[in-house]
Design a protein around this motif. Structure first.
Motif, PDB file in Angstrom:
ATOM      1  N   TRP A  36       0.862  -1.182   0.000  1.00 58.54           N
ATOM      2  CA  TRP A  36       0.000   0.000   0.000  1.00 58.54           C
ATOM      3  C   TRP A  36       0.900   1.234   0.000  1.00 58.54           C
ATOM      4  O   TRP A  36       1.844   1.321   0.794  1.00 58.54           O
ATOM      5  CB  TRP A  36      -0.901   0.043   1.231  1.00 58.54           C
ATOM      6  N   SER A  49       2.676   0.396   3.691  1.00 59.40           N
ATOM      7  CA  SER A  49       2.786  -0.930   4.287  1.00 59.40           C
ATOM      8  C   SER A  49       2.934  -1.970   3.193  1.00 59.40           C
ATOM      9  O   SER A  49       2.589  -1.717   2.032  1.00 59.40           O
ATOM     10  CB  SER A  49       1.541  -1.225   5.129  1.00 59.40           C
ATOM     11  N   TYR A  60       5.923  -1.711   7.745  1.00 56.07           N
ATOM     12  CA  TYR A  60       5.150  -0.491   7.901  1.00 56.07           C
ATOM     13  C   TYR A  60       6.065   0.720   7.864  1.00 56.07           C
ATOM     14  O   TYR A  60       7.189   0.684   8.377  1.00 56.07           O
ATOM     15  CB  TYR A  60       4.398  -0.484   9.236  1.00 56.07           C
ATOM     16  N   PHE A  68      -1.906   1.328  11.687  1.00 59.32           N
ATOM     17  CA  PHE A  68      -2.394   0.613  10.506  1.00 59.32           C
ATOM     18  C   PHE A  68      -1.984  -0.857  10.598  1.00 59.32           C
ATOM     19  O   PHE A  68      -0.912  -1.185  11.118  1.00 59.32           O
ATOM     20  CB  PHE A  68      -1.791   1.192   9.232  1.00 59.32           C
ATOM     21  N   ILE A  70      -1.870  -4.324   7.989  1.00 58.82           N
ATOM     22  CA  ILE A  70      -2.058  -4.930   6.682  1.00 58.82           C
ATOM     23  C   ILE A  70      -2.320  -6.420   6.858  1.00 58.82           C
ATOM     24  O   ILE A  70      -1.755  -7.061   7.754  1.00 58.82           O
ATOM     25  CB  ILE A  70      -0.848  -4.681   5.768  1.00 58.82           C
ATOM     26  N   LEU A  81      -6.126  -3.046   4.363  1.00 60.61           N
ATOM     27  CA  LEU A  81      -5.374  -2.109   5.196  1.00 60.61           C
ATOM     28  C   LEU A  81      -6.345  -1.523   6.215  1.00 60.61           C
ATOM     29  O   LEU A  81      -7.219  -0.724   5.845  1.00 60.61           O
ATOM     30  CB  LEU A  81      -4.734  -0.999   4.368  1.00 60.61           C
ATOM     31  N   CYS A  96      -2.947   0.331  -3.989  1.00 59.67           N
ATOM     32  CA  CYS A  96      -2.337  -0.966  -3.723  1.00 59.67           C
ATOM     33  C   CYS A  96      -1.511  -1.374  -4.938  1.00 59.67           C
ATOM     34  O   CYS A  96      -1.736  -0.886  -6.055  1.00 59.67           O
ATOM     35  CB  CYS A  96      -3.369  -2.022  -3.364  1.00 59.67           C
TER      36      CYS A  96
END
Length: 125
Positions: A36, A49, A60, A68, A70, A81, A96
């Motif tokens: 992401w 992430s 991350y 956050f 993932i 996410l 993404c």
């Protein structure tokens, strides 16, 4: 080819939560690491992430660590996410991406071969 479609973005107040999803189609999803990234107006795209192909390793950015999470479901060809404690600084388009290169450099855009169109996340103060 891998097609990626993000969803789940929207407008949320500071302190709130959103869950982004990225659905993949095309080639075998489990072959790919997933990442992401986000891009705010006037700024470069930045790493958020990443998760490796089997979900056992994650990375991350410092700015989102602890807020956050993932995850991925290879049976559903989807990566998620979960974003908690959102801040106005998290406002951006979230993308993404899928790639197969070395996961240790998963924070680099060059690792990824396929990208989604993005989903807007706006956090109001």
């Amino acid at each position: 080819q891998v097609q990626l479609v993000e969803s789940g973005g929207g407008l949320v107040q500071a302190g709130g939560s959103l869950r982004l999803s990225c659905a993949a189609s095309g080639r075998t999803f489990s072959y790919y690491h997933m990442g992401w990234f986000r891009q705010a107006p006037g700024k470069e795209r930045e790493f958020v992430s990443a998760i490796n192909w089997n979900g056992y390793s994650t990375r991350y950015a410092d700015l989102v660590k602890g807020r956050f999470t993932i995850s991925r479901d290879n049976a559903k060809n989807t990566v998620y996410l979960q974003m908690n404690s959102l801040e106005p600084e998290d406002t951006a388009i979230y993308y993404c991406a899928a790639g197969q290169k070395n996961f240790y450099i998963a924070n680099l855009t060059s690792v990824y071969d396929y990208w989604g169109q993005g989903t807007q996340v706006t956090v109001s103060s």
